[in-house]
Design a protein around this motif. Structure first.
Motif, PDB file in Angstrom:
ATOM      1  N   GLY A 282       0.815  -1.213   0.000  1.00  0.00           N
ATOM      2  CA  GLY A 282       0.000   0.000   0.000  1.00  0.00           C
ATOM      3  C   GLY A 282       0.844   1.257   0.000  1.00  0.00           C
ATOM      4  O   GLY A 282       0.526   2.231  -0.699  1.00  0.00           O
ATOM      5  N   MET A 283       1.934   1.254   0.769  1.00  0.00           N
ATOM      6  CA  MET A 283       2.823   2.421   0.794  1.00  0.00           C
ATOM      7  C   MET A 283       3.537   2.596  -0.542  1.00  0.00           C
ATOM      8  O   MET A 283       3.756   3.723  -1.003  1.00  0.00           O
ATOM      9  CB  MET A 283       3.832   2.279   1.931  1.00  0.00           C
ATOM     10  N   CYS A 284       3.897   1.472  -1.194  1.00  0.00           N
ATOM     11  CA  CYS A 284       4.528   1.556  -2.514  1.00  0.00           C
ATOM     12  C   CYS A 284       3.579   2.174  -3.541  1.00  0.00           C
ATOM     13  O   CYS A 284       3.984   2.994  -4.372  1.00  0.00           O
ATOM     14  CB  CYS A 284       4.961   0.169  -2.981  1.00  0.00           C
ATOM     15  N   VAL A 285       2.313   1.767  -3.496  1.00  0.00           N
ATOM     16  CA  VAL A 285       1.337   2.305  -4.446  1.00  0.00           C
ATOM     17  C   VAL A 285       1.115   3.793  -4.200  1.00  0.00           C
ATOM     18  O   VAL A 285       1.009   4.585  -5.146  1.00  0.00           O
ATOM     19  CB  VAL A 285       0.020   1.521  -4.346  1.00  0.00           C
ATOM     20  N   ASP A 355      10.398   2.268   1.007  1.00  0.00           N
ATOM     21  CA  ASP A 355       9.390   2.073  -0.036  1.00  0.00           C
ATOM     22  C   ASP A 355       8.641   3.363  -0.343  1.00  0.00           C
ATOM     23  O   ASP A 355       8.303   3.621  -1.498  1.00  0.00           O
ATOM     24  CB  ASP A 355       8.381   1.000   0.400  1.00  0.00           C
ATOM     25  N   PHE A 356       8.370   4.152   0.681  1.00  0.00           N
ATOM     26  CA  PHE A 356       7.498   5.305   0.499  1.00  0.00           C
ATOM     27  C   PHE A 356       8.254   6.606   0.282  1.00  0.00           C
ATOM     28  O   PHE A 356       8.029   7.320  -0.708  1.00  0.00           O
ATOM     29  CB  PHE A 356       6.569   5.441   1.714  1.00  0.00           C
ATOM     30  N   PHE A 357       9.167   6.949   1.186  1.00  0.00           N
ATOM     31  CA  PHE A 357       9.771   8.283   1.156  1.00  0.00           C
ATOM     32  C   PHE A 357      10.890   8.415   0.128  1.00  0.00           C
ATOM     33  O   PHE A 357      11.099   9.508  -0.404  1.00  0.00           O
ATOM     34  CB  PHE A 357      10.289   8.655   2.545  1.00  0.00           C
ATOM     35  N   THR A 358      11.599   7.337  -0.151  1.00  0.00           N
ATOM     36  CA  THR A 358      12.722   7.438  -1.091  1.00  0.00           C
ATOM     37  C   THR A 358      12.276   7.880  -2.485  1.00  0.00           C
ATOM     38  O   THR A 358      12.864   8.807  -3.064  1.00  0.00           O
ATOM     39  CB  THR A 358      13.484   6.109  -1.152  1.00  0.00           C
ATOM     40  N   PRO A 359      11.241   7.255  -3.096  1.00  0.00           N
ATOM     41  CA  PRO A 359      10.824   7.729  -4.435  1.00  0.00           C
ATOM     42  C   PRO A 359      10.339   9.174  -4.439  1.00  0.00           C
ATOM     43  O   PRO A 359      10.627   9.927  -5.385  1.00  0.00           O
ATOM     44  CB  PRO A 359       9.693   6.759  -4.805  1.00  0.00           C
ATOM     45  N   ILE A 360       9.604   9.578  -3.399  1.00  0.00           N
ATOM     46  CA  ILE A 360       9.086  10.942  -3.364  1.00  0.00           C
ATOM     47  C   ILE A 360      10.221  11.943  -3.173  1.00  0.00           C
ATOM     48  O   ILE A 360      10.253  13.004  -3.823  1.00  0.00           O
ATOM     49  CB  ILE A 360       8.043  11.075  -2.246  1.00  0.00           C
ATOM     50  N   ALA A 361      11.174  11.621  -2.299  1.00  0.00           N
ATOM     51  CA  ALA A 361      12.312  12.522  -2.085  1.00  0.00           C
ATOM     52  C   ALA A 361      13.155  12.642  -3.347  1.00  0.00           C
ATOM     53  O   ALA A 361      13.667  13.726  -3.662  1.00  0.00           O
ATOM     54  CB  ALA A 361      13.161  12.002  -0.926  1.00  0.00           C
ATOM     55  N   ARG A 362      13.287  11.553  -4.087  1.00  0.00           N
ATOM     56  CA  ARG A 362      14.071  11.580  -5.333  1.00  0.00           C
ATOM     57  C   ARG A 362      13.382  12.381  -6.416  1.00  0.00           C
ATOM     58  O   ARG A 362      13.982  13.270  -7.032  1.00  0.00           O
ATOM     59  CB  ARG A 362      14.286  10.135  -5.797  1.00  0.00           C
ATOM     60  N   ASP A 363      12.095  12.081  -6.674  1.00  0.00           N
ATOM     61  CA  ASP A 363      11.392  12.735  -7.778  1.00  0.00           C
ATOM     62  C   ASP A 363      10.988  14.166  -7.454  1.00  0.00           C
ATOM     63  O   ASP A 363      10.754  14.960  -8.368  1.00  0.00           O
ATOM     64  CB  ASP A 363      10.133  11.924  -8.142  1.00  0.00           C
ATOM     65  N   GLY A 364      10.887  14.499  -6.166  1.00  0.00           N
ATOM     66  CA  GLY A 364      10.534  15.862  -5.794  1.00  0.00           C
ATOM     67  C   GLY A 364      11.700  16.669  -5.282  1.00  0.00           C
ATOM     68  O   GLY A 364      11.498  17.703  -4.617  1.00  0.00           O
ATOM     69  N   ALA A 365      12.908  16.234  -5.608  1.00  0.00           N
ATOM     70  CA  ALA A 365      14.101  16.917  -5.085  1.00  0.00           C
ATOM     71  C   ALA A 365      14.201  18.356  -5.580  1.00  0.00           C
ATOM     72  O   ALA A 365      14.775  19.213  -4.901  1.00  0.00           O
ATOM     73  CB  ALA A 365      15.359  16.142  -5.474  1.00  0.00           C
ATOM     74  N   GLY A 366      13.628  18.645  -6.748  1.00  0.00           N
ATOM     75  CA  GLY A 366      13.738  19.993  -7.295  1.00  0.00           C
ATOM     76  C   GLY A 366      12.576  20.901  -6.943  1.00  0.00           C
ATOM     77  O   GLY A 366      12.519  22.033  -7.438  1.00  0.00           O
ATOM     78  N   MET A 367      11.652  20.431  -6.101  1.00  0.00           N
ATOM     79  CA  MET A 367      10.472  21.227  -5.729  1.00  0.00           C
ATOM     80  C   MET A 367      10.541  21.542  -4.248  1.00  0.00           C
ATOM     81  O   MET A 367      10.373  20.667  -3.405  1.00  0.00           O
ATOM     82  CB  MET A 367       9.186  20.470  -6.067  1.00  0.00           C
TER      83      MET A 367
END
Length: 428
Positions: A282-285, A355-367
């Motif tokens: 669920g956190m991955c999704v 699972d959850f914070f790593t993708p968001i921190a990576r893809d939102g690093a410029g915002m």
């Protein structure tokens, strides 16, 4: 504990065709009952209530319900496609299990079949005057049900398949799975915190195909282990990707091939992960929803911020379950786990945060707005659950800040975010 058969029955009941079949059978039986009850209704009763109009009512219902059912199916498929393209394909399963949609389509289909069977019976002369009376009354009731269902369907369509609605469904699924782990740490088994306790002589219980572990019946494992005098060390928790060379579990003790097959039957494997026993899924999704919103094509940081806020509601229910104390309370004064002779690794906060914070921190690093909310969300989690989530929250706050320093060009943004992170997570 939810047994394997209870879980399979639950999955079976969530499918659309099962509910539609039940509604259709009920409608057909209702239409046929009018033939059997015909002798018990006074012959002159039909003329007093206008039962002769039932032919026209059934004709109108049959033609309209077929069109409405076809339209509703088109809307449902469109909602699935919209969720796949704008949210994530992994969330489509939750839309397919929507009970409101299933009930609406089943009602429309049932009304169509009821009217169709009624028309066939009337043309075949199967209904007498009493049967026509009952058919007329049931038709009026069916019209009322269809009208109320249409109103409910119209209200449901205003949000069905939208990004916010789909995200909320994923949130509820992830929250329910984590609550299940909180109530049943290690799914009721003993916590396996050190793999070195598994003896080298333990037998391997292998997977039988390449798939994900969807469900584990730990109660069945416990019953078999106690009966056969063995110990079961589960290595593949729900959500694990396995193949025939991957051990599902290690068995301390001697087992026959038949007994190993019975233990394998406690594991349910499938090509896709399931939300029920797998909070990490669920956190991955949810992370996928945020990552897609942060992509250049979507450019929707607001959705990512919303997903981060939802994670606080989900993870705040995490209790001190790693040591099995929650299960000890449920097991009684003896403090024994619910499933004896079974061990399973506990849910690791670091894995969930990865699972959850790593993708968001990576893809939102410029915002900068996303990074500010990320730091605040991690701070909230560290405050709410300092013993279980505090260390993981601090680590990911530091990692997110390091990523930002590599991407943000404006010195003011970098300085403000660093000051915020240091204020929320003071250096030790």
């Amino acid at each position: 504990m939810i047994s394997k058969w209870d879980w399979l029955l639950k999955q079976f009941s969530r499918t659309l065709w099962v509910r539609a079949l039940l509604y259709s059978l009920l409608a057909i039986v209702t239409a046929l009952v009018a033939i059997w009850i015909d002798p018990y209704i006074p012959a002159d009763f039909g003329g007093r209530i206008g039962a002769d109009a039932v032919d026209q009512i059934l004709d109108i219902m049959a033609s309209s319900m077929l069109a409405v059912t076809t339209f509703s199916l088109t809307v449902m498929v469109s909602a699935y496609s919209a969720a796949t393209s704008s949210v994530t394909p992994r969330a489509t399963r939750l839309l397919m299990q929507d009970t409101t949609t299933q009930n609406v389509l089943s009602t429309f289909l049932g009304a169509f079949l009821f009217s169709l069977v009624g028309i066939v019976g009337l043309n075949a002369g199967a209904y007498g005057d009493g049967g026509r009376v009952l058919l007329f009354v049931v038709s009026l009731a069916m019209i009322l049900i269809v009208a109320l269902t249409l109103l409910r369907w119209i209200s449901h369509l205003t949000h069905f398949g939208r990004v916010g609605n789909t995200t909320e469904r994923v949130e509820k699924a992830a929250h329910a799975a984590l609550e299940y782990w909180v109530e049943h740490p290690c799914l009721g088994a003993n916590p396996l915190t050190n793999l070195s306790v598994i003896p080298d002589t333990a037998q391997t219980l292998p997977a039988w195909k390449v798939a994900y572990v969807e469900h584990i019946d730990t109660q069945k494992l416990s019953e078999c282990a106690c009966e056969w005098g063995v110990k079961v060390y589960v290595l593949a928790a729900p959500g694990s990707f396995v193949n025939p060379s991957t051990p599902l579990a290690k068995i301390e003790g001697s087992l026959t091939d038949e007994q190993r097959g019975i233990l394998q039957g406690a594991f349910s494997l499938d090509a896709e992960r399931s939300f029920d026993q797998d909070p990490r899924y669920g956190m991955c999704v949810l992370a996928e929803i945020a990552s897609r919103a942060l992509s250049p094509a979507m450019n929707d940081p607001g959705t990512a911020i919303d997903v981060l806020s939802r994670s606080v509601r989900i993870l705040s229910c995490w209790e001190h379950h790693a040591d099995g104390r929650s299960d000890a309370r449920r097991a009684g004064k003896e403090g024994k786990p619910l499933c004896e002779n079974v061990w399973m690794p506990p849910l690791d906060p670091q894995d969930v945060f990865n699972d959850f914070f790593t993708p968001i921190a990576r893809d939102g690093a410029g915002m900068i707005e996303v990074q500010v909310r990320l730091q605040k969300v991690l701070s909230h989690l560290a405050e709410l659950q300092p013993d279980t989530l505090g260390e993981a929250a601090r680590d990911h706050a530091r990692l997110a800040l390091e990523r930002v320093m590599q991407v943000l060009n404006l010195e003011t943004d970098r300085r403000n975010l660093t000051d915020l992170s240091n204020r929320l997570f003071p250096p030790r």
